[in-house]
Design a protein around this motif. Sequence first.
Motif, PDB file in Angstrom:
ATOM      1  N   UNK A  95       6.309   0.122   9.847  1.00 47.31           N
ATOM      2  CA  UNK A  95       6.343   1.449   9.241  1.00 47.31           C
ATOM      3  C   UNK A  95       7.788   1.748   8.875  1.00 47.31           C
ATOM      4  N   UNK A  96       8.037   1.904   7.569  1.00 50.34           N
ATOM      5  CA  UNK A  96       9.402   2.077   7.091  1.00 50.34           C
ATOM      6  C   UNK A  96       9.378   2.558   5.646  1.00 50.34           C
ATOM      7  N   UNK A  97      10.487   3.122   5.207  1.00 51.43           N
ATOM      8  CA  UNK A  97      10.601   3.493   3.788  1.00 51.43           C
ATOM      9  C   UNK A  97      10.517   2.265   2.900  1.00 51.43           C
ATOM     10  N   UNK A  98      10.954   1.118   3.390  1.00 48.96           N
ATOM     11  CA  UNK A  98      10.922  -0.112   2.611  1.00 48.96           C
ATOM     12  C   UNK A  98       9.501  -0.635   2.407  1.00 48.96           C
ATOM     13  N   UNK A  99       8.548  -0.022   3.061  1.00 41.05           N
ATOM     14  CA  UNK A  99       7.144  -0.393   2.889  1.00 41.05           C
ATOM     15  C   UNK A  99       6.634  -0.077   1.486  1.00 41.05           C
ATOM     16  N   UNK A 100       7.359   0.731   0.729  1.00 41.78           N
ATOM     17  CA  UNK A 100       6.939   1.082  -0.632  1.00 41.78           C
ATOM     18  C   UNK A 100       6.594  -0.175  -1.421  1.00 41.78           C
ATOM     19  N   UNK A 101       7.393  -1.216  -1.287  1.00 44.31           N
ATOM     20  CA  UNK A 101       7.170  -2.421  -2.083  1.00 44.31           C
ATOM     21  C   UNK A 101       6.606  -3.589  -1.278  1.00 44.31           C
ATOM     22  N   UNK A 102       6.333  -3.396  -0.007  1.00 47.79           N
ATOM     23  CA  UNK A 102       5.818  -4.489   0.813  1.00 47.79           C
ATOM     24  C   UNK A 102       4.357  -4.224   1.179  1.00 47.79           C
ATOM     25  N   UNK A 103       4.103  -3.217   1.965  1.00 48.86           N
ATOM     26  CA  UNK A 103       2.761  -2.740   2.288  1.00 48.86           C
ATOM     27  C   UNK A 103       2.868  -1.234   2.428  1.00 48.86           C
ATOM     28  N   UNK A 104       2.506  -0.526   1.389  1.00 52.22           N
ATOM     29  CA  UNK A 104       2.724   0.918   1.331  1.00 52.22           C
ATOM     30  C   UNK A 104       2.002   1.682   2.438  1.00 52.22           C
ATOM     31  N   UNK A 105       1.054   1.072   3.128  1.00 55.54           N
ATOM     32  CA  UNK A 105       0.401   1.742   4.252  1.00 55.54           C
ATOM     33  C   UNK A 105       1.414   2.074   5.341  1.00 55.54           C
ATOM     34  N   UNK A 142       8.455  -1.054 -11.050  1.00 61.92           N
ATOM     35  CA  UNK A 142       8.452   0.315 -10.555  1.00 61.92           C
ATOM     36  C   UNK A 142       7.098   0.551  -9.892  1.00 61.92           C
ATOM     37  N   UNK A 143       7.115   1.093  -8.668  1.00 58.06           N
ATOM     38  CA  UNK A 143       5.890   1.276  -7.901  1.00 58.06           C
ATOM     39  C   UNK A 143       5.727   2.731  -7.508  1.00 58.06           C
ATOM     40  N   UNK A 144       4.520   3.212  -7.640  1.00 56.30           N
ATOM     41  CA  UNK A 144       4.151   4.524  -7.119  1.00 56.30           C
ATOM     42  C   UNK A 144       3.058   4.304  -6.099  1.00 56.30           C
ATOM     43  N   UNK A 145       3.216   4.853  -4.899  1.00 52.15           N
ATOM     44  CA  UNK A 145       2.259   4.573  -3.822  1.00 52.15           C
ATOM     45  C   UNK A 145       1.803   5.864  -3.163  1.00 52.15           C
ATOM     46  N   UNK A 146       0.567   5.856  -2.734  1.00 51.74           N
ATOM     47  CA  UNK A 146       0.015   6.932  -1.919  1.00 51.74           C
ATOM     48  C   UNK A 146      -0.480   6.307  -0.624  1.00 51.74           C
ATOM     49  N   UNK A 147       0.003   6.825   0.502  1.00 50.99           N
ATOM     50  CA  UNK A 147      -0.421   6.311   1.813  1.00 50.99           C
ATOM     51  C   UNK A 147      -0.998   7.457   2.622  1.00 50.99           C
ATOM     52  N   UNK A 148      -2.013   7.138   3.402  1.00 53.42           N
ATOM     53  CA  UNK A 148      -2.643   8.150   4.240  1.00 53.42           C
ATOM     54  C   UNK A 148      -2.954   7.554   5.601  1.00 53.42           C
ATOM     55  N   UNK A 149      -2.604   8.320   6.633  1.00 51.10           N
ATOM     56  CA  UNK A 149      -2.921   7.916   8.008  1.00 51.10           C
ATOM     57  C   UNK A 149      -4.203   8.621   8.430  1.00 51.10           C
ATOM     58  N   UNK A 150      -5.046   7.892   9.103  1.00 54.35           N
ATOM     59  CA  UNK A 150      -6.267   8.441   9.681  1.00 54.35           C
ATOM     60  C   UNK A 150      -6.078   8.408  11.192  1.00 54.35           C
ATOM     61  N   UNK A 151      -5.498   9.483  11.709  1.00 51.57           N
ATOM     62  CA  UNK A 151      -5.126   9.506  13.114  1.00 51.57           C
ATOM     63  C   UNK A 151      -3.882   8.673  13.320  1.00 51.57           C
ATOM     64  N   UNK A 152      -3.652   8.255  14.543  1.00 49.61           N
ATOM     65  CA  UNK A 152      -2.456   7.464  14.841  1.00 49.61           C
ATOM     66  C   UNK A 152      -2.748   5.964  14.845  1.00 49.61           C
ATOM     67  N   UNK A 153      -3.973   5.571  14.509  1.00 47.13           N
ATOM     68  CA  UNK A 153      -4.367   4.171  14.625  1.00 47.13           C
ATOM     69  C   UNK A 153      -4.470   3.455  13.281  1.00 47.13           C
ATOM     70  N   UNK A 154      -4.969   4.112  12.251  1.00 46.24           N
ATOM     71  CA  UNK A 154      -5.321   3.439  10.999  1.00 46.24           C
ATOM     72  C   UNK A 154      -4.655   4.132   9.808  1.00 46.24           C
ATOM     73  N   UNK A 213      -3.961   3.573   5.310  1.00 41.86           N
ATOM     74  CA  UNK A 213      -4.261   2.816   4.102  1.00 41.86           C
ATOM     75  C   UNK A 213      -3.315   3.237   2.987  1.00 41.86           C
ATOM     76  N   UNK A 214      -3.298   2.449   1.910  1.00 41.65           N
ATOM     77  CA  UNK A 214      -2.455   2.793   0.769  1.00 41.65           C
ATOM     78  C   UNK A 214      -3.032   2.245  -0.524  1.00 41.65           C
ATOM     79  N   UNK A 215      -2.626   2.891  -1.600  1.00 40.21           N
ATOM     80  CA  UNK A 215      -2.930   2.448  -2.956  1.00 40.21           C
ATOM     81  C   UNK A 215      -1.620   2.514  -3.725  1.00 40.21           C
ATOM     82  N   UNK A 216      -1.260   1.422  -4.387  1.00 40.33           N
ATOM     83  CA  UNK A 216      -0.018   1.365  -5.164  1.00 40.33           C
ATOM     84  C   UNK A 216      -0.328   0.975  -6.598  1.00 40.33           C
ATOM     85  N   UNK A 217       0.326   1.650  -7.517  1.00 42.77           N
ATOM     86  CA  UNK A 217       0.259   1.287  -8.924  1.00 42.77           C
ATOM     87  C   UNK A 217       1.654   0.851  -9.330  1.00 42.77           C
ATOM     88  N   UNK A 218       1.739  -0.337  -9.907  1.00 39.81           N
ATOM     89  CA  UNK A 218       3.024  -0.959 -10.230  1.00 39.81           C
ATOM     90  C   UNK A 218       3.156  -1.176 -11.728  1.00 39.81           C
TER      91      UNK A 218
END
Length: 180
Positions: free
Chosen positions: A36-46, A104-116, A118-123
């Motif tokens: 979990x990091x800001x650098x996740x934008x381009x790696x795994x946006x979740x 250039x990547x735009x990502x939306x990430x959402x947490x479902x509780x503290x366990x799970x 997901x993300x969707x990225x458009x590049x």
Amino acid sequence: MLYRVILLLLLCPSVYGQIFNAAPFQGVGNTGIALKSIYSVTNNAAGLAGLLRPEVAIAYQPNFISSSISTQALFIALPFQADNVIGVGMRRYGVAGVSSLLTASGAYARAFGSVFSTSLSINYHTFSVLNYGKDHVFSVDLGLQLSLLETLSLGAVLRNISKEMFADDIDQYIPREVGV
């Protein structure tokens, strides 16, 4: 043992060069899919879903062969409401004044509780070579993370699920990858 190594090398369908990860992910062997990091934008946006406040980061990576070859990157993450984060990232790799691969990547990430989470990225990818033209395409990525324990997380990312490619006359590609 040597036969196993040779077999693994022959089974590898392709190898990609010029893959850029920011320094924190390079420090763990480019295995930042579950972090979990800001650098996740381009790696795994979740991984953005764990951020609690806005963050901005920049990165620069020179090439050891020539100082004119480099990668520059900008990352922005903006949490809103509870458990929702929007991220923006831009990476440019190339030879100064000659060629450029911009993503250039735009990502939306959402947490479902503290366990799970997901993300969707458009590049948006654009590749240009001076005096030879350029091409651009869009691609879509999906990501997920599962936090099993405080110190154990699993992550997965599907890159370029839209199967986008540059034009046939462009000697550049957008890989389709599954990362775990």
